[in-house]
Design an enzyme around this catalytic site. Structure first.
Site, mmCIF file in Angstrom:
data_model
loop_
_atom_site.group_PDB
_atom_site.id
_atom_site.type_symbol
_atom_site.label_atom_id
_atom_site.label_comp_id
_atom_site.label_asym_id
_atom_site.label_seq_id
_atom_site.Cartn_x
_atom_site.Cartn_y
_atom_site.Cartn_z
ATOM 1 N N GLU A 122 -6.819 4.644 -0.104
ATOM 2 C CA GLU A 122 -6.399 5.190 1.183
ATOM 3 C C GLU A 122 -5.914 6.623 0.999
ATOM 4 O OE1 GLU A 122 -5.008 1.214 3.633
ATOM 5 O OE2 GLU A 122 -3.467 2.569 2.870
ATOM 6 N N ASP A 127 0.813 -1.215 0.000
ATOM 7 C CA ASP A 127 0.000 0.000 0.000
ATOM 8 C C ASP A 127 0.845 1.262 0.000
ATOM 9 O OD1 ASP A 127 -2.181 -1.619 0.000
ATOM 10 O OD2 ASP A 127 -3.170 -0.662 1.697
ATOM 11 N N CYS A 167 1.168 -8.144 4.720
ATOM 12 C CA CYS A 167 0.698 -6.766 4.591
ATOM 13 C C CYS A 167 -0.798 -6.668 4.310
ATOM 14 C CB CYS A 167 1.548 -6.029 3.567
ATOM 15 S SG CYS A 167 3.257 -5.839 4.156
ATOM 16 N N ASP A 168 -1.249 -5.446 4.115
ATOM 17 C CA ASP A 168 -2.610 -4.999 4.350
ATOM 18 C C ASP A 168 -3.751 -5.902 3.901
ATOM 19 O OD1 ASP A 168 -0.995 -2.968 5.120
ATOM 20 O OD2 ASP A 168 -2.107 -1.393 4.149
ATOM 21 N N LYS A 169 -3.957 -6.066 2.601
ATOM 22 C CA LYS A 169 -5.152 -6.775 2.134
ATOM 23 C C LYS A 169 -4.957 -8.282 2.093
ATOM 24 C CE LYS A 169 -6.386 -2.708 1.781
ATOM 25 N NZ LYS A 169 -5.026 -2.241 2.094
ATOM 26 N N SER A 197 -5.097 4.890 5.628
ATOM 27 C CA SER A 197 -4.062 3.977 6.094
ATOM 28 C C SER A 197 -4.114 3.922 7.616
ATOM 29 C CB SER A 197 -2.695 4.483 5.643
ATOM 30 O OG SER A 197 -1.657 3.844 6.361
ATOM 31 N N CYS A 210 5.196 -2.471 8.215
ATOM 32 C CA CYS A 210 5.648 -1.202 8.793
ATOM 33 C C CYS A 210 5.315 -1.103 10.276
ATOM 34 C CB CYS A 210 5.060 -0.040 8.013
ATOM 35 S SG CYS A 210 5.626 -0.006 6.288
#
Length: 553
Positions: free
Chosen positions: A442, A78, A119-121, A468, A191
């Site tokens: 985002e 992202d 990570c995110d998704k 985010s 992160c």
């Protein structure tokens, strides 16, 4: 075993021949076949180490008598996708990940699955697939990044985004921004703050789908390799005992996850993803449910960007298990929920006291007696909107100001960086929702620019897009119905007064209903912004953010 569909009987001789083409022996074919779902690629920093995680998982599977087969899913960073067309594709990748896992697991008749996200998704996409397939499964993430250090202060990616606004306003030199750029992301891993990736990895523990430590053991620690081996061994127990996600991801497990979400102040994206995962699991939760649980869940932990601590601090303080243990002191957690350890959540956390009450506050000294997230309702968000209230300055918990209207993220960033936004303004970014974006981008660049320019205590931002987990300030997203669906956010005009009351869970535009109705008669639905390919189909299939932005069935 499910894998007998592809390896047992006279008519499966061709199948066995193909397995032998892979180099498998008859002994290996007799064992349970375990799919290792790896999201490793070379462009996502959080996924750099997933090859090592996968090898450790496979070692664990073999030690416990199984035969592992690794396959990949896509993964979007992202941060790299931020503030350009690439971010339109990030949320949409969640559905593709779930679908691709369903295809691979079903086509090859695996007996169990080990999911390796970071990570995110990727985490929610894999959780959705896990719930949909309902076969023995376990999660082992790549782990969080360590924080960087600049001038004896620890920093992470969010400070770099905020540094852009600070440099644009003259509050930071280009040389100082360069130092931040060089030092903010010192290792592989997701992160270092309580951003979406770490939020979701921590939530796998609360849901019972990840081993203790899955969300917080740093990516570069050898302890994570050992945990991966344990996950590989544990999947064999889950297969043997036929413990499936439906027995783990129950309604009470989702309640535990929401409680943890509120206590730890996770990313606003966690709301979107928990709704989507629950839908796949056949568990009924909705946005008001989050407020209901928040009202009785104290906010105990502020990890960057809400506070100065990072994921490594939470790890040293005892991690998710210690936080859950603290919540049991007020009977806020269902301790009888089954987990992938083969034991109850209560058994997992009973010997996990908080190690540092500076990082995880005690119940009698919370940051707030209510949770770190809030769902707002009102004429501007009839279906709801989400704010990370634990990262909002006290001055902005209640705010009234004139709307500054932008029909895209790019327009808003130009105005913010040029100094056109003034104290008291309410920035409205619309047509960035699931359909209108498409893909619900985002808004980290505009929110970080506002914070970096020192306006986070004076300016609010409202959008039908997302934020985010690195966002802080009075940033209210997921406004539903979205502008592209004719929501009231599409009808606001420059200068309309907007009232925000986070403690009262209200979000309103102070315009008479009759005037809004007149504007509605003149409003026209916009054309699709992307007219070809996957995102065209996505825009046609996706539902409101209030559903978790799931697809029409």
């Amino acid at each position: 075993m499910k894998s007998e569909q592809v390896k047992k009987g006279l008519e499966k001789a061709p199948h066995r021949s193909l397995f032998k083409a892979l180099g498998l022996t008859d002994e290996e074919m007799k064992r349970p076949l375990i799919g290792i779902v790896n999201s490793k690629n070379d462009i996502v920093p959080g996924h750099m180490n997933l090859d090592k995680i996968a090898e450790a998982v496979k070692a664990g599977v073999r030690m416990a008598g199984g035969t592992p087969f690794e396959f990949q899913t896509i993964a979007v960073c992202d941060g790299i996708a931020m503030n350009h067309i690439g971010m339109k594709y990030s949320l949409g990748s969640r559905e593709l990940i779930a679908d691709s896992v369903e295809i691979m697991a079903t086509a090859h008749a695996f007996d169990g699955l080990v999911f390796i996200p970071n990570c995110d998704k990727i985490v929610p996409g894999m959780l959705m697939a896990c719930a949909r397939l309902n076969m023995p499964s376990i999660f082992i993430s790549g782990g969080p990044m360590l924080a960087g250090t600049v001038n004896h202060a620890r920093v992470s990616l969010s400070q770099v985004f905020e540094g852009v606004g600070a440099a644009a306003s003259g509050r930071m030199s280009s040389e100082e921004l360069e130092i931040l750029e060089q030092n903010a992301c010192p290792t592989c891993g997701s992160c270092a703050g309580m951003f979406t990736a770490n939020s979701m990895n921590c939530l796998t523990e609360a849901l019972g789908m990840g081993l203790p430590g899955n969300g917080t053991i740093p990516a570069v620690y050898s302890e994570r390799i050992r945990l991966a081996k344990q996950a590989g061994m544990k999947i064999m127990e889950l297969v043997k005992n036929d413990i499936r996600p439906a027995a783990i991801m129950t309604e009470n497990a989702f309640k535990n996850a929401i409680r943890m979400d509120m206590a730890i102040g996770c990313s606003t994206n966690s709301v979107l993803h928990l709704l989507a995962v629950a839908s796949e699991a056949g568990v009924k939760i909705d946005l008001p449910y989050f407020n209901e649980l928040s009202e009785t869940t104290p906010h105990l932990c502020k990890i960057s960007p809400a506070g100065n601590h990072h994921m490594e601090d939470l790890y040293r303080a005892g991690g998710v298990q210690a936080l859950l243990n603290e919540l049991t002191r007020q009977n806020l957690i269902y301790t009888d929920c089954m987990t992938v350890t083969g034991q109850s959540l209560g058994d997992n956390i009973k010997d996990c006291p908080v190690q540092d009450y500076e990082v995880i506050r005690p119940l009698d000294n919370p940051y707030s007696v209510t949770g770190g997230l809030a769902i707002l309702f009102g004429n501007l968000a009839e279906e709801g909107a989400v704010v990370k209230k634990g990262a909002v300055a006290p001055e902005m918990m209640q705010h009234e100001g004139p709307a500054r209207i932008f029909n895209s993220e790019e327009e808003s960033v130009e105005a913010i960086l040029s100094g056109s936004i003034k104290a008291g303004d309410v920035v409205v970014i619309r047509y960035e929702g699931p359909k209108g974006g498409p893909g619900m981008r985002e808004m980290l660049t505009p929110t970080s620019a506002i914070a970096g320019m020192g306006l986070d205590k004076d300016v609010a931002l409202i959008t039908d897009g997302r934020f985010s987990g690195a966002t802080r300030g009075a940033s209210i997203g997921h406004v539903s119905p979205e502008a592209a669906a004719g929501g009231v956010i599409a009808l606001i005009e420059e200068g309309d007064l907007i009232r925000i009351d986070i403690p009262a869970h209200r979000l309103e535009v102070l315009v008479d209903e009759a005037i809004l109705e007149e504007r509605r008669l003149c409003w026209k639905a916009p054309d699709l912004k992307i007219k070809t390919g996957y995102m065209k189909r996505y825009a046609q299939m996706v539902q409101s953010a209030s559903t978790g932005a799931i697809f029409n069935s």
